[in-house]
Design a protein around this motif. Structure first.
Motif, PDB file in Angstrom:
ATOM      1  N   GLN A  20       0.826  -1.211   0.000  1.00 58.15           N
ATOM      2  CA  GLN A  20       0.000   0.000   0.000  1.00 58.15           C
ATOM      3  C   GLN A  20       0.862   1.264   0.000  1.00 58.15           C
ATOM      4  OE1 GLN A  20      -3.253  -0.077  -0.364  1.00 58.15           O
ATOM      5  NE2 GLN A  20      -3.407  -2.314  -0.241  1.00 58.15           N
ATOM      6  N   GLU A  21       1.915   1.252   0.799  1.00 61.28           N
ATOM      7  CA  GLU A  21       2.773   2.432   0.884  1.00 61.28           C
ATOM      8  C   GLU A  21       3.557   2.651  -0.406  1.00 61.28           C
ATOM      9  OE1 GLU A  21       3.473   4.971   3.305  1.00 61.28           O
ATOM     10  OE2 GLU A  21       1.426   4.258   3.658  1.00 61.28           O
ATOM     11  N   TYR A  22       4.047   1.573  -0.998  1.00 58.69           N
ATOM     12  CA  TYR A  22       4.791   1.719  -2.253  1.00 58.69           C
ATOM     13  C   TYR A  22       3.884   2.280  -3.342  1.00 58.69           C
ATOM     14  CZ  TYR A  22       7.539   0.588  -6.381  1.00 58.69           C
ATOM     15  OH  TYR A  22       8.236   0.681  -7.565  1.00 58.69           O
ATOM     16  N   THR A  23       2.660   1.773  -3.415  1.00 60.78           N
ATOM     17  CA  THR A  23       1.724   2.271  -4.425  1.00 60.78           C
ATOM     18  C   THR A  23       1.431   3.744  -4.206  1.00 60.78           C
ATOM     19  OG1 THR A  23       0.716   0.077  -4.517  1.00 60.78           O
ATOM     20  CG2 THR A  23      -0.521   1.899  -5.488  1.00 60.78           C
ATOM     21  N   ARG A  24       1.199   4.126  -2.977  1.00 61.76           N
ATOM     22  CA  ARG A  24       0.823   5.518  -2.688  1.00 61.76           C
ATOM     23  C   ARG A  24       1.980   6.476  -2.932  1.00 61.76           C
ATOM     24  NH1 ARG A  24       1.245   8.997   1.451  1.00 61.76           N
ATOM     25  NH2 ARG A  24       2.374   7.457   2.704  1.00 61.76           N
ATOM     26  N   GLN A  25       3.194   6.097  -2.552  1.00 57.01           N
ATOM     27  CA  GLN A  25       4.315   7.023  -2.608  1.00 57.01           C
ATOM     28  C   GLN A  25       5.051   7.014  -3.946  1.00 57.01           C
ATOM     29  OE1 GLN A  25       7.048   6.822   0.676  1.00 57.01           O
ATOM     30  NE2 GLN A  25       5.429   6.602   2.203  1.00 57.01           N
TER      31      GLN A  25
ATOM     32  N   PRO B 224       1.536   5.067  -8.024  1.00 59.47           N
ATOM     33  CA  PRO B 224       0.061   5.022  -8.021  1.00 59.47           C
ATOM     34  C   PRO B 224      -0.522   4.622  -9.371  1.00 59.47           C
ATOM     35  CG  PRO B 224       0.855   7.286  -7.983  1.00 59.47           C
ATOM     36  CD  PRO B 224       2.047   6.415  -7.753  1.00 59.47           C
TER      37      PRO B 224
ATOM     38  N   LYS C 195      -2.544   1.382 -10.135  1.00 56.98           N
ATOM     39  CA  LYS C 195      -3.978   1.268  -9.870  1.00 56.98           C
ATOM     40  C   LYS C 195      -4.829   1.973 -10.923  1.00 56.98           C
ATOM     41  CE  LYS C 195      -3.459  -0.939  -5.959  1.00 56.98           C
ATOM     42  NZ  LYS C 195      -3.929  -2.333  -5.783  1.00 56.98           N
TER      43      LYS C 195
ATOM     44  N   SER D 281      -4.110  11.888 -10.134  1.00 57.76           N
ATOM     45  CA  SER D 281      -4.044  11.061  -8.925  1.00 57.76           C
ATOM     46  C   SER D 281      -3.287   9.758  -9.137  1.00 57.76           C
ATOM     47  CB  SER D 281      -5.461  10.747  -8.431  1.00 57.76           C
ATOM     48  OG  SER D 281      -6.200  10.074  -9.437  1.00 57.76           O
ATOM     49  N   TYR D 282      -3.068   9.371 -10.406  1.00 58.26           N
ATOM     50  CA  TYR D 282      -2.346   8.132 -10.700  1.00 58.26           C
ATOM     51  C   TYR D 282      -0.930   8.383 -11.198  1.00 58.26           C
ATOM     52  CZ  TYR D 282      -6.924   5.921 -10.354  1.00 58.26           C
ATOM     53  OH  TYR D 282      -8.145   5.475  -9.905  1.00 58.26           O
TER      54      TYR D 282
END
Length: 369
Positions: free
Chosen positions: A246-251, A254, A257, A323-324
């Protein structure tokens, strides 16, 4: 063989530029005069180009004609990419409005640029090799990996992404184009290898332990974290609930997703194919006589180069929703990791193809009476 055929293919591919402009103008003008002018000009250009190509002895290799058509279409794809980014205008405007929406995604942008630059360059190299009578198996295998990766991700992404219901006649035409190309891929695999290494070099390479091959040791060390990174991103697109995912995707990424589904398909393909590749290549670098290693590295390095070019470019492209996109403060780490992930396999491929003695098997000498 006379090189005029190869030169004719190059000239013919460049003729796609005025042809695209003429037909785009024809559609927008919607007049009989424009239709007549565009049609006559196209026929004249194609007739002159064909006569120029076949003026001397025609190439007997059927792949010559496949690559000639692909080179023409590659320039068209470059025009599409340039017009999508508003660098040029008035060449394929109607096509971009009426074509399948997949081509207007960030991933569609990147594969247009890849096909119009890297693939185009490879087509010209293979055409030149055919006209000169040289082997083009190595560059052909690199192209096989690149094209198959592009085709698999694009087709599956179109099917399962948010544009899955927008499959039209142009997509079916694209499938025909891919079918012919897959046949060309198999034809390249069937060509004989041209590697010629002296028996003494093979014996010397076999005797060297891993500690005496520091470069191979570095590649082995790289393959382990590369395998882990490949599986890690595959788990992310499978909606792994781990904190690290989750953290890797967010930081950092993105874009994984993104609802277009191209990055999801890309990471799944990487996990299912690149993952096993890292394991068997690890074995091939440790055990002598694995003669399949050079060919395998060629195919994989081509596939990974295409995949990472599309992924990196789409992650930063303005067509990707904000956002991505990769956050601005994480772009340095993102680029460092992803560029390193694609460059090391290219170096491994170069090592395996230029110094293949360790991977070849000794041919026993025939006894003479």
């Amino acid at each position: 063989m006379n090189v005029s055929a190869g030169t004719g293919v190059f000239v013919l591919s460049l003729m796609s530029i005025p042809i695209c402009f003429l037909f785009n103008s024809l559609i927008y003008n919607n007049s009989a005069e424009a239709f007549f002018f565009a049609g006559c000009t196209t026929v004249l250009i194609l007739a002159i180009s064909a006569r120029f190509i076949l003026k001397m002895k025609a190439p007997v290799d059927p792949l010559f004609y496949v690559y000639a058509v692909h080179a023409f279409l590659s320039v068209v794809n470059l025009i599409i990419g340039l017009e999508q980014d508003n660098i040029i205008d008035g060449f394929v405007t109607f096509y971009l409005k009426e074509a399948n929406p997949h081509i207007n995604t960030a991933h569609g942008h990147m594969i247009s640029f890849w096909d119009g630059s890297v693939h185009y360059f490879m087509y010209l190299l293979m055409i030149a090799a055919i006209t000169w009578g040289d082997s083009y198996r190595a560059i052909g295998l690199y192209w096989v990996g690149s094209f198959l990766m592009r085709a698999i991700v694009y087709i599956l992404g179109n099917a399962v992404g948010k544009y899955g219901t927008h499959v039209g006649p142009l997509f079916l035409l694209h499938m025909l184009y891919i079918s012919v190309t897959v046949w060309a891929c198999f034809s390249i695999f069937s060509q004989p290898s041209t590697r010629d290494v002296q028996l003494t070099n093979i014996r010397d390479a076999e005797r060297k332990s891993l500690l005496h091959r520091p470069l191979d040791l570095l590649f082995i060390i790289y393959l382990i974290p590369a395998f882990a990174f490949c599986v890690f991103r595959g788990l992310i697109v499978l909606d792994c609930s781990s904190y690290w995912c989750q953290e890797y995707t967010r930081q950092y990424e993105p874009y994984l997703k993104d609802p277009s589904a191209y990055p999801k398909v890309q990471m799944l393909v990487n996990m299912l194919y690149s993952g096993p590749y890292y394991i068997i290549t690890l074995y091939g670098l440790m055990v002598p006589g694995c003669k399949w290693v050079p060919d395998l590295t060629l195919v994989h390095s081509g596939a990974l180069a295409q995949a990472q070019f599309s992924h990196i470019g789409a992650s930063l492209h303005t067509r990707t929703p904000f956002s991505y996109r990769v956050p601005a403060d994480s772009q340095v780490v993102f680029l460092l990791v992803n560029v390193l992930y694609v460059l090391v396999p290219q170096a491994l491929c170069y090592r395996c193809c230029t110094r293949p003695a360790f991977f070849l098997r000794r041919t026993p000498d025939k006894k003479t009476e």
